[in-house]
Enzyme design. Structure first.
Site, PDB file in Angstrom:
ATOM      1  N   ARG A 169      31.065  49.752  48.388  1.00  0.00           N
ATOM      2  CA  ARG A 169      32.096  49.667  47.214  1.00  0.00           C
ATOM      3  C   ARG A 169      32.950  50.797  47.563  1.00  0.00           C
ATOM      4  O   ARG A 169      34.191  50.832  47.012  1.00  0.00           O
ATOM      5  CB  ARG A 169      31.660  49.789  45.967  1.00  0.00           C
ATOM      6  CG  ARG A 169      30.933  48.654  45.403  1.00  0.00           C
ATOM      7  CD  ARG A 169      30.483  48.621  43.994  1.00  0.00           C
ATOM      8  NE  ARG A 169      28.866  49.305  44.012  1.00  0.00           N
ATOM      9  CZ  ARG A 169      28.510  49.633  43.226  1.00  0.00           C
ATOM     10  NH1 ARG A 169      28.887  49.322  41.745  1.00  0.00           N
ATOM     11  NH2 ARG A 169      27.108  50.189  43.311  1.00  0.00           N
TER      12      ARG A 169
ATOM     13  N   TYR B 270      60.162  83.034  61.743  1.00  0.00           N
ATOM     14  CA  TYR B 270      58.782  82.428  62.239  1.00  0.00           C
ATOM     15  C   TYR B 270      58.113  83.568  63.317  1.00  0.00           C
ATOM     16  O   TYR B 270      58.877  84.038  64.142  1.00  0.00           O
ATOM     17  CB  TYR B 270      59.169  81.232  63.339  1.00  0.00           C
ATOM     18  CG  TYR B 270      57.767  80.942  64.106  1.00  0.00           C
ATOM     19  CD1 TYR B 270      56.605  80.284  63.625  1.00  0.00           C
ATOM     20  CD2 TYR B 270      57.766  81.159  65.390  1.00  0.00           C
ATOM     21  CE1 TYR B 270      55.562  80.172  64.272  1.00  0.00           C
ATOM     22  CE2 TYR B 270      56.443  81.010  66.097  1.00  0.00           C
ATOM     23  CZ  TYR B 270      55.483  80.549  65.612  1.00  0.00           C
ATOM     24  OH  TYR B 270      54.305  80.242  66.188  1.00  0.00           O
TER      25      TYR B 270
ATOM     26  N   ALA C 158      20.559  56.963  52.216  1.00  0.00           N
ATOM     27  CA  ALA C 158      20.728  55.857  53.159  1.00  0.00           C
ATOM     28  C   ALA C 158      21.486  54.440  52.734  1.00  0.00           C
ATOM     29  O   ALA C 158      21.954  53.786  53.747  1.00  0.00           O
ATOM     30  CB  ALA C 158      19.251  55.215  53.540  1.00  0.00           C
TER      31      ALA C 158
ATOM     32  N   ASN D  41      29.892  55.394  43.458  1.00  0.00           N
ATOM     33  CA  ASN D  41      29.797  54.191  44.219  1.00  0.00           C
ATOM     34  C   ASN D  41      30.985  53.771  44.585  1.00  0.00           C
ATOM     35  O   ASN D  41      31.117  52.945  45.386  1.00  0.00           O
ATOM     36  CB  ASN D  41      29.034  53.221  43.287  1.00  0.00           C
ATOM     37  CG  ASN D  41      27.528  53.715  43.183  1.00  0.00           C
ATOM     38  OD1 ASN D  41      26.741  53.640  43.963  1.00  0.00           O
ATOM     39  ND2 ASN D  41      27.177  53.856  41.732  1.00  0.00           N
TER      40      ASN D  41
ATOM     41  N   ALA E 287      66.403  88.560  58.782  1.00  0.00           N
ATOM     42  CA  ALA E 287      66.224  87.152  58.240  1.00  0.00           C
ATOM     43  C   ALA E 287      66.750  86.283  59.448  1.00  0.00           C
ATOM     44  O   ALA E 287      67.418  86.671  60.656  1.00  0.00           O
ATOM     45  CB  ALA E 287      67.433  86.732  57.253  1.00  0.00           C
TER      46      ALA E 287
ATOM     47  N   LYS F 292      51.616  82.713  62.367  1.00  0.00           N
ATOM     48  CA  LYS F 292      50.430  82.067  62.599  1.00  0.00           C
ATOM     49  C   LYS F 292      49.880  83.168  63.824  1.00  0.00           C
ATOM     50  O   LYS F 292      50.644  83.658  64.731  1.00  0.00           O
ATOM     51  CB  LYS F 292      50.908  80.719  63.473  1.00  0.00           C
ATOM     52  CG  LYS F 292      49.743  79.949  64.309  1.00  0.00           C
ATOM     53  CD  LYS F 292      49.342  80.373  65.968  1.00  0.00           C
ATOM     54  CE  LYS F 292      50.430  80.387  66.635  1.00  0.00           C
ATOM     55  NZ  LYS F 292      50.041  80.641  68.046  1.00  0.00           N
TER      56      LYS F 292
ATOM     57  N   ALA G 164      71.726  92.582  65.527  1.00  0.00           N
ATOM     58  CA  ALA G 164      71.554  91.289  64.834  1.00  0.00           C
ATOM     59  C   ALA G 164      72.406  90.151  66.020  1.00  0.00           C
ATOM     60  O   ALA G 164      73.229  90.593  66.796  1.00  0.00           O
ATOM     61  CB  ALA G 164      72.748  91.066  63.720  1.00  0.00           C
TER      62      ALA G 164
ATOM     63  N   LEU H 218      17.518  60.615  48.820  1.00  0.00           N
ATOM     64  CA  LEU H 218      17.545  59.363  49.287  1.00  0.00           C
ATOM     65  C   LEU H 218      19.018  59.157  49.434  1.00  0.00           C
ATOM     66  O   LEU H 218      19.757  58.977  48.540  1.00  0.00           O
ATOM     67  CB  LEU H 218      17.096  58.331  48.190  1.00  0.00           C
ATOM     68  CG  LEU H 218      15.495  58.593  47.608  1.00  0.00           C
ATOM     69  CD1 LEU H 218      15.128  57.422  46.684  1.00  0.00           C
ATOM     70  CD2 LEU H 218      14.739  58.184  48.936  1.00  0.00           C
TER      71      LEU H 218
END
Length: 475
Positions: free
Chosen positions: A16, A368, A11, A230, A382, A353, A425, A9
């Site tokens: 609240r 990165y 639904a 609730n 670095a 990424k 560098a 149940l």
């Protein structure tokens, strides 16, 4: 067990919660509330599962289709109580075997307790069985009224209970096992003669008893399992209880959790023995952590794979593969598609990424790396930036084996750095560097003598430069 049907149940309006998200779709410990319930019933071998939905129908149906495609949803357009919801769930259902009915907002229920209820129900041949618990604060729960023979006489809802009935601490869990045929015969006899003007499923118990049925209250040991959600307070309370349950199970299986109160592991994650979880760590989603790994302090892993003896220190990682004996952190951000192969390192203040770092290779700090593959044994100096975005499209960088990228290099994709090559560098590399070559992409240094004294008079820099000039003249 002859479990024919499970009815959930789900639904309710959930007003609240004060949320645009349907109550049963709020998440704790890696699953939604209804997701926890569906998981608990998944091991019961029911022939079918029906979920009664109402508020937020489209979202709830889409979620259920995703996590439990075998389940059938039933729409309760007008909320008329648990009895009405059950009536809708029974439409078109052949009333055979046993029906298990439970609420969709009880995330702490376990398959073990549900199995115990069903086994007791079948062993006694009862018409209906109700899971109950002794709650130290029964406010808001239906009270269990036992007959002289200790069977269940009826269930009185809080709002309909008198003062003596409110003193009873044995409460209704909202979990029921019914003889399907008997339930089908009684459900149509429900009436709305109560303070809410709704059809209560609990009233079926008294109807069945009056018709000669045998009703069993089945008491469970841990009242935590029946706690419903609730509002946001109860959501947080349930989350903390689930955290404690998961952490205790992990520790008993050989995982070291230094501070269980600050360590959160989703129920969907897998942690092997001899893993150490340091304080402030969150292991979420489908993350797996292999034996010997150390995670934390203050690290978050979401949908990651962590290999044996890896170390993740004060880092945030999402959908990344962290191989065996890899070192990550501190303050590292690994984004989706990152793969760190055995013995590699992504160090302090490194973001990666959609990039693969080869065996034994290192990105030690302040860099990165995006949309790239780096071979084995290479070192990225670095402050190196993999310049992967031209403002319109992303481009790919390939760095070979045993490459040395000088500090403060810019690798402007698409570009390939051959095996054994170097970059000087401070270089901006826009063309491929052949194997064994050194790429130098910087202008020759030019010193403009006296510039500070002319352009920045009166500054501390000028004062320091002036002193230095005076000392030279004296010498």
């Amino acid at each position: 067990m002859n479990l024919e049907t499970v009815v959930i149940l789900a639904a309710g309006e959930g007003t609240r919660m004060k949320s645009a998200t349907p109550k049963v779709l709020h998440s704790i410990s890696g699953r939604t509330l209804v997701g926890h319930v569906l998981h608990a019933v998944s091991g019961l071998s029911a022939k079918q599962v029906r979920v009664v939905v109402g508020a937020g129908r489209e979202k709830v149906e889409a979620h259920i289709a995703e996590i439990a495609p075998h389940a059938v949803t039933v729409f309760q357009e007008k909320r008329g109580g648990t009895g009405h919801a059950t009536q809708l769930a029974l439409v078109g259902l052949k009333p055979t075997g046993t029906i298990l009915i439970l609420a969709g907002d009880t995330p702490l229920l376990t398959s073990t307790s549900l199995t115990h209820l069903l086994e007791h129900h079948h062993a006694g041949g009862f018409t209906a069985s109700v899971m109950t618990a002794l709650h130290p604060d029964p406010t808001g729960y239906g009270r269990i009224i036992r007959a002289d023979d200790d069977s269940l006489a009826r269930i009185v809802e809080e709002r309909d209970a008198d003062e003596s009935e409110k003193e009873i601490i044995e409460v209704n869990s909202g979990v029921y096992a019914f003889d399907a045929a008997k339930l089908a015969g009684a459900i149509g006899k429900l009436k709305t003669e109560n303070s809410q003007g709704e059809l209560y499923l609990t009233d079926v118990i008294e109807i069945l008893r009056n018709e000669g049925g045998t009703i069993a209250p089945v008491l469970i040991d841990d009242f935590f399992e029946i706690l419903g959600v609730n509002d946001r307070v109860q959501l947080a309370e349930s989350a903390a209880l689930l955290r404690d349950r998961i952490n205790e199970d992990l520790m008993r299986e050989g995982v070291t959790i230094v501070d269980p109160l600050s360590t959160w592991v989703d129920s969907t994650a897998k942690i092997e023995r001899d893993v150490i979880l340091m304080p402030g760590t969150a292991i979420t989603g489908t993350t797996t952590v292999a034996s010997g790994a150390v995670v934390g302090p203050r690290s978050t892993l979401h949908n990651c794979t962590v290999g044996e003896s890896a170390r993740v220190l004060e880092s945030h990682c999402t959908e990344a593969i962290i191989g065996a004996s890899v070192n990550v952190g501190p303050f590292t951000f690994l984004r989706a598609g990152t793969k760190l192969l055995t013995g590699s390192k992504a160090g302090a203040f490194v973001e990666m990424k959609n990039a693969t770092l080869g065996e034994g290779s290192k990105v030690p700090h302040l860099s990165y790396v995006g949309d790239a593959v780096i071979g084995e044994g290479s070192n990225i100096g670095a402050a190196t930036i993999f310049v992967n975005y031209d403002g319109v499209e992303k481009h790919y960088t390939v760095v070979g084996d045993h490459v040395r990228i000088g500090s403060d290099s810019m690798l402007v994709a698409p570009v390939t750095i051959g095996d054994g090559a170097y970059t000087a560098a401070g270089s901006v590399i826009t063309e491929d560097v052949p194997p064994g070559a050194i790429g130098v992409g910087r202008a020759k240094q030019r010193n403009v003598i006296g510039w500070v004294l002319r352009k920045r008079p009166g500054t501390k820099s000028a004062e320091a430069a002036s002193r230095h000039s005076s000392d030279e003249q004296k010498g």
